[in-house]
Scaffold this active site. Structure first.
Site, PDB file in Angstrom:
ATOM      1  N   CYS A  12       0.868  -1.182   0.000  1.00 22.55           N
ATOM      2  CA  CYS A  12       0.000   0.000   0.000  1.00 22.55           C
ATOM      3  C   CYS A  12       0.902   1.227   0.000  1.00 22.55           C
ATOM      4  CB  CYS A  12      -0.886  -0.038   1.247  1.00 22.55           C
ATOM      5  SG  CYS A  12      -1.735   1.497   1.608  1.00 22.55           S
ATOM      6  N   HIS A  13       0.371   2.307  -0.509  1.00 25.94           N
ATOM      7  CA  HIS A  13       1.081   3.572  -0.580  1.00 25.94           C
ATOM      8  C   HIS A  13       1.685   3.979   0.780  1.00 25.94           C
ATOM      9  CE1 HIS A  13       1.565   7.210  -3.009  1.00 25.94           C
ATOM     10  NE2 HIS A  13       1.674   7.783  -1.837  1.00 25.94           N
ATOM     11  N   THR A  14       0.965   3.661   1.858  1.00 23.70           N
ATOM     12  CA  THR A  14       1.405   4.070   3.202  1.00 23.70           C
ATOM     13  C   THR A  14       2.725   3.388   3.593  1.00 23.70           C
ATOM     14  OG1 THR A  14      -0.934   4.267   3.668  1.00 23.70           O
ATOM     15  CG2 THR A  14       0.537   4.448   5.545  1.00 23.70           C
ATOM     16  N   HIS A  72       1.227  -3.884   5.961  1.00 26.24           N
ATOM     17  CA  HIS A  72       0.020  -3.865   6.801  1.00 26.24           C
ATOM     18  C   HIS A  72      -1.233  -4.352   6.070  1.00 26.24           C
ATOM     19  CE1 HIS A  72      -0.003  -0.088   4.671  1.00 26.24           C
ATOM     20  NE2 HIS A  72      -1.302  -0.022   4.880  1.00 26.24           N
ATOM     21  N   GLU A  73      -1.128  -4.593   4.749  1.00 23.67           N
ATOM     22  CA  GLU A  73      -2.287  -5.144   4.038  1.00 23.67           C
ATOM     23  C   GLU A  73      -2.002  -6.617   3.863  1.00 23.67           C
ATOM     24  OE1 GLU A  73      -4.094  -1.955   0.948  1.00 23.67           O
ATOM     25  OE2 GLU A  73      -3.509  -3.839   0.086  1.00 23.67           O
ATOM     26  N   CYS A  82     -10.356  -2.080  20.582  1.00 22.69           N
ATOM     27  CA  CYS A  82     -10.219  -2.772  21.874  1.00 22.69           C
ATOM     28  C   CYS A  82     -11.572  -3.213  22.409  1.00 22.69           C
ATOM     29  CB  CYS A  82      -9.498  -1.879  22.879  1.00 22.69           C
ATOM     30  SG  CYS A  82     -10.517  -0.536  23.555  1.00 22.69           S
ATOM     31  N   CYS A 116     -13.025   1.036  24.991  1.00 18.51           N
ATOM     32  CA  CYS A 116     -12.857   2.481  25.179  1.00 18.51           C
ATOM     33  C   CYS A 116     -14.075   3.254  24.666  1.00 18.51           C
ATOM     34  CB  CYS A 116     -11.581   2.950  24.484  1.00 18.51           C
ATOM     35  SG  CYS A 116     -11.732   3.010  22.691  1.00 18.51           S
ATOM     36  N   CYS A 149     -14.559   2.890  20.889  1.00 21.03           N
ATOM     37  CA  CYS A 149     -15.078   1.578  20.495  1.00 21.03           C
ATOM     38  C   CYS A 149     -16.543   1.444  20.888  1.00 21.03           C
ATOM     39  CB  CYS A 149     -14.240   0.462  21.103  1.00 21.03           C
ATOM     40  SG  CYS A 149     -12.616   0.340  20.324  1.00 21.03           S
ATOM     41  N   CYS A 208     -10.083   4.026  18.067  1.00 16.85           N
ATOM     42  CA  CYS A 208      -9.843   3.368  19.363  1.00 16.85           C
ATOM     43  C   CYS A 208      -8.725   4.066  20.156  1.00 16.85           C
ATOM     44  CB  CYS A 208      -9.469   1.910  19.106  1.00 16.85           C
ATOM     45  SG  CYS A 208      -8.988   1.001  20.573  1.00 16.85           S
ATOM     46  N   ARG A 231      -5.531   2.840  18.075  1.00 14.08           N
ATOM     47  CA  ARG A 231      -5.611   3.614  16.825  1.00 14.08           C
ATOM     48  C   ARG A 231      -4.227   3.664  16.170  1.00 14.08           C
ATOM     49  NH1 ARG A 231      -6.949   9.788  18.276  1.00 14.08           N
ATOM     50  NH2 ARG A 231      -8.612   8.782  19.419  1.00 14.08           N
ATOM     51  N   CYS A 283      -6.643  -2.966   4.202  1.00  9.36           N
ATOM     52  CA  CYS A 283      -6.410  -1.512   4.287  1.00  9.36           C
ATOM     53  C   CYS A 283      -7.080  -0.770   3.153  1.00  9.36           C
ATOM     54  CB  CYS A 283      -4.929  -1.169   4.369  1.00  9.36           C
ATOM     55  SG  CYS A 283      -4.633   0.610   4.298  1.00  9.36           S
ATOM     56  N   ARG A 314      -2.762  -2.749  -7.066  1.00  9.78           N
ATOM     57  CA  ARG A 314      -2.329  -3.558  -5.951  1.00  9.78           C
ATOM     58  C   ARG A 314      -1.493  -4.710  -6.484  1.00  9.78           C
ATOM     59  NH1 ARG A 314      -2.687   0.062  -3.144  1.00  9.78           N
ATOM     60  NH2 ARG A 314      -3.637   0.223  -1.089  1.00  9.78           N
TER      61      ARG A 314
HETATM   62  P1  NAD Z   1      -1.757   5.714  -5.257  1.00 10.05           P
HETATM   63  O1  NAD Z   1      -0.424   6.370  -5.260  1.00 10.05           O
HETATM   64  O2  NAD Z   1      -1.913   4.420  -5.957  1.00 10.05           O
HETATM   65  O3  NAD Z   1      -2.840   6.710  -5.863  1.00 10.05           O
HETATM   66  C1  NAD Z   1      -2.810   8.101  -5.683  1.00 10.05           C
HETATM   67  C2  NAD Z   1      -3.253   8.760  -6.995  1.00 10.05           C
HETATM   68  O4  NAD Z   1      -3.394  10.177  -6.771  1.00 10.05           O
HETATM   69  C3  NAD Z   1      -2.271   8.585  -8.145  1.00 10.05           C
HETATM   70  O5  NAD Z   1      -2.929   8.033  -9.271  1.00 10.05           O
HETATM   71  C4  NAD Z   1      -1.754  10.017  -8.422  1.00 10.05           C
HETATM   72  O6  NAD Z   1      -1.486  10.229  -9.797  1.00 10.05           O
HETATM   73  C5  NAD Z   1      -2.930  10.847  -7.935  1.00 10.05           C
HETATM   74  N1  NAD Z   1      -2.583  12.226  -7.548  1.00 10.05           N
HETATM   75  C6  NAD Z   1      -1.521  12.666  -6.838  1.00 10.05           C
HETATM   76  N2  NAD Z   1      -1.573  14.001  -6.662  1.00 10.05           N
HETATM   77  C7  NAD Z   1      -2.695  14.426  -7.267  1.00 10.05           C
HETATM   78  C8  NAD Z   1      -3.324  15.707  -7.456  1.00 10.05           C
HETATM   79  N3  NAD Z   1      -2.771  16.815  -6.949  1.00 10.05           N
HETATM   80  N4  NAD Z   1      -4.480  15.759  -8.140  1.00 10.05           N
HETATM   81  C9  NAD Z   1      -5.047  14.640  -8.670  1.00 10.05           C
HETATM   82  N5  NAD Z   1      -4.498  13.403  -8.542  1.00 10.05           N
HETATM   83  C10 NAD Z   1      -3.342  13.301  -7.851  1.00 10.05           C
HETATM   84  O7  NAD Z   1      -2.170   5.580  -3.704  1.00 10.05           O
HETATM   85  P2  NAD Z   1      -3.335   4.737  -2.983  1.00 10.05           P
HETATM   86  O8  NAD Z   1      -2.784   3.445  -2.499  1.00 10.05           O
HETATM   87  O9  NAD Z   1      -4.566   4.733  -3.820  1.00 10.05           O
HETATM   88  O10 NAD Z   1      -3.562   5.652  -1.676  1.00 10.05           O
HETATM   89  C11 NAD Z   1      -4.096   6.953  -1.818  1.00 10.05           C
HETATM   90  C12 NAD Z   1      -3.898   7.757  -0.528  1.00 10.05           C
HETATM   91  O11 NAD Z   1      -4.678   7.214   0.537  1.00 10.05           O
HETATM   92  C13 NAD Z   1      -2.460   7.767  -0.030  1.00 10.05           C
HETATM   93  O12 NAD Z   1      -2.163   9.074   0.448  1.00 10.05           O
HETATM   94  C14 NAD Z   1      -2.498   6.789   1.133  1.00 10.05           C
HETATM   95  O13 NAD Z   1      -1.464   7.039   2.062  1.00 10.05           O
HETATM   96  C15 NAD Z   1      -3.858   7.096   1.677  1.00 10.05           C
HETATM   97  N6  NAD Z   1      -4.456   6.074   2.567  1.00 10.05           N
HETATM   98  C16 NAD Z   1      -5.190   6.539   3.611  1.00 10.05           C
HETATM   99  C17 NAD Z   1      -5.821   5.654   4.449  1.00 10.05           C
HETATM  100  C18 NAD Z   1      -6.686   6.157   5.570  1.00 10.05           C
HETATM  101  O14 NAD Z   1      -7.135   5.321   6.367  1.00 10.05           O
HETATM  102  N7  NAD Z   1      -6.994   7.442   5.651  1.00 10.05           N
HETATM  103  C19 NAD Z   1      -5.681   4.277   4.239  1.00 10.05           C
HETATM  104  C20 NAD Z   1      -4.934   3.841   3.110  1.00 10.05           C
HETATM  105  C21 NAD Z   1      -4.325   4.747   2.293  1.00 10.05           C
HETATM  106 ZN    ZN Z   2     -10.936   1.031  21.756  1.00  4.61          ZN
END
Ligand code: NAD
Ligand code: ZN
Length: 380
Positions: free
Chosen positions: A48-50, A70-71, A100, A103, A106, A114, A118, A178, A373
């Site tokens: 994943c991106h994260t 994490h995925e 949990c 809390c 939860c 959580c 969290r 994720c 993915r």
């Molecule tokens: P990814 O890199 O595959 O996709 C991101 C897309 O955004 C890309 O296609 C990129 O070209 C596009 N992009 C970047 N900047 C842009 C802009 N200014 N305007 C338009 N498009 C733009 O990533 P992903 O795996 O799909 O994850 C996306 C985001 O979600 C990441 O920041 C990730 O960290 C986040 N995320 C958050 C959570 C959460 O729980 N909040 C969970 C998982 C991932």
């Molecule tokens: Zn909790």
């Protein structure tokens, strides 16, 4: 009782020794689970991106050496003291944020934040004793978001483990731990588009496309995809995205382009880029009076954005969510069931597969934007 229960397990793990450097497959020692922990055998994990973001150390404190990941999906190998809900052999998804069940979060129907479990990207150790369960020759290797699934075995707090239908194919449902659940939940649980609405999705990676899938399931009539990478548009058609905007094709702000396309703005927008300019656009492109924007992308450390307060006074709502507001243990099994009932398609998110020894290829595929993915198969 399994033959490994209560013992240290030696297995392979992909260790990140330094920020941005290829991972190295090492033999690591994985300690037995302590109270309220479980040790999992990971069968499939995906990138994943994260993971990439913290590996590049754009996030807060760089913590190395570390085991990312994490995925994932796997099977319980053994359980620590006090664990009653899980037993060896159960099929599970580990999750980066926990539940949990005790809390105030939860117990609240509204929150999945959580107090105990969290997401914490700065902690590289287990909660119970502040120690890592991974080591190489006695030297500890840090955990990542309590999951560290780039290892054949890992130790996770029981609150970060969702027990799922044993019939579910683990090489597919691993992506639900994720990104896909996050995007889906951001739309279905947080943006909640009424049937027939117009929804804008910023960022057409796996998370954004899952948000689009949520909009399709909710019965949106128009789904507008916004991305800087035009290659993503072809793929996005499979996910029900009906129109595309590349901000690079316009010399005015993209929120203005969208307002013109939609007679004043979209009903809902979901931001899945992590770029703070896209976050402003996602907020400012919703219609006044009722529009709701949901932020999902993880910003860089020093990011901030500004918008005129009038945009809020004019009855636009800005929200954000982790993990699509799903409570991991309570809600994730039913997301798996959605896949089993074919309401949700996961195959189209899985563009690549590599073996564990090829894990660095998964990073290259994500960095180049070629993959949505990439599944990493731990065995064989
Ligand atoms: P990814 O890199 O595959 O996709 C991101 C897309 O955004 C890309 O296609 C990129 O070209 C596009 N992009 C970047 N900047 C842009 C802009 N200014 N305007 C338009 N498009 C733009 O990533 P992903 O795996 O799909 O994850 C996306 C985001 O979600 C990441 O920041 C990730 O960290 C986040 N995320 C958050 C959570 C959460 O729980 N909040 C969970 C998982 C991932
Ligand atoms: Zn909790």
């Amino acid at each position: 009782m399994s033959s490994t229960e209560g013992k240290v397990i030696k297995c392979k793990a992909a260790v990140a020794w330094e920020a941005g450097k290829p991972l190295v497959i090492e033999e690591v020692e994985v300690a037995p689970p302590q109270a309220m922990e479980v040790r999992l055998k990971i069968l499939f994990t995906s990138l994943c991106h994260t993971d990439v973001y913290f590996w590049e150390a754009k996030g807060q404190t760089p913590l190395f050496p570390r085991i990312f990941g994490h995925e994932a999906a796997g099977i319980v190998e053994s359980v620590g003291e006090g664990v009653t809900e899980l037993k060896p052999g159960d099929h599970v998804l580990p999750v980066f944020t926990g539940e949990c069940k005790e809390c105030r979060h939860c117990k609240s129907e509204e929150s999945n934040m959580c107090d105990l479990l969290r997401i914490n990207t700065e902690r590289g150790v287990m909660l119970s004793d502040g120690k890592s369960r991974f080591s190489i020759n006695g030297k500890p290797i840090y955990h990542f978001v309590g999951t560290s699934t780039f290892s054949e075995y890992t130790v996770v707090h029981v609150g970060c483990v969702a027990k799922i239908n044993p019939e579910a194919p683990l090489d597919k449902v691993c992506v639900l731990s994720c990104g896909i659940s996050t995007g889906l939940g951001a739309t279905l649980n947080v943006a909640k588009p009424p049937k027939g609405s117009t929804v804008a999705i910023f960022g057409l990676g796996a998370v954004g496309l899952a948000a689009a899938e949520g909009a399709r399931i909710a019965g949106a009539s128009r789904i507008i995809g916004i991305d800087l990478n035009p290659k993503r548009f072809e793929e996005a058609k499979k996910f029900g995205v009906t129109e595309f905007v590349n901000p690079k094709d316009h010399d005015k702000p993209v929120q203005q382009v969208i307002a013109e396309m939609t007679d004043g703005g979209v009903d809902r927008s979901v931001e899945c880029t992590g770029n703070f300019n896209a976050m402003i656009s996602a907020f400012e492109c919703v219609h006044d009076g009722w529009g709701v924007a949901v932020l999902v992308g993880v910003p860089s450390k020093d990011d901030s954005f500004k918008t005129h307060p009038m945009n809020v006074l004019n009855e636009r709502t800005l929200k954000g969510t982790f993990f699509g507001n799903f409570k991991p243990r309570t809600d994730l099994p039913s997301v798996v069931e959605r896949y089993m009932k074919k309401e949700l398609e996961l195959e189209k998110f899985i563009t690549h597969e590599v073996t564990f020894s090829e894990i660095n290829n998964a990073f290259d595929l994500m960095l180049s934007g070629a993959s949505l993915r990439c599944i990493i198969r731990m065995e064989g």
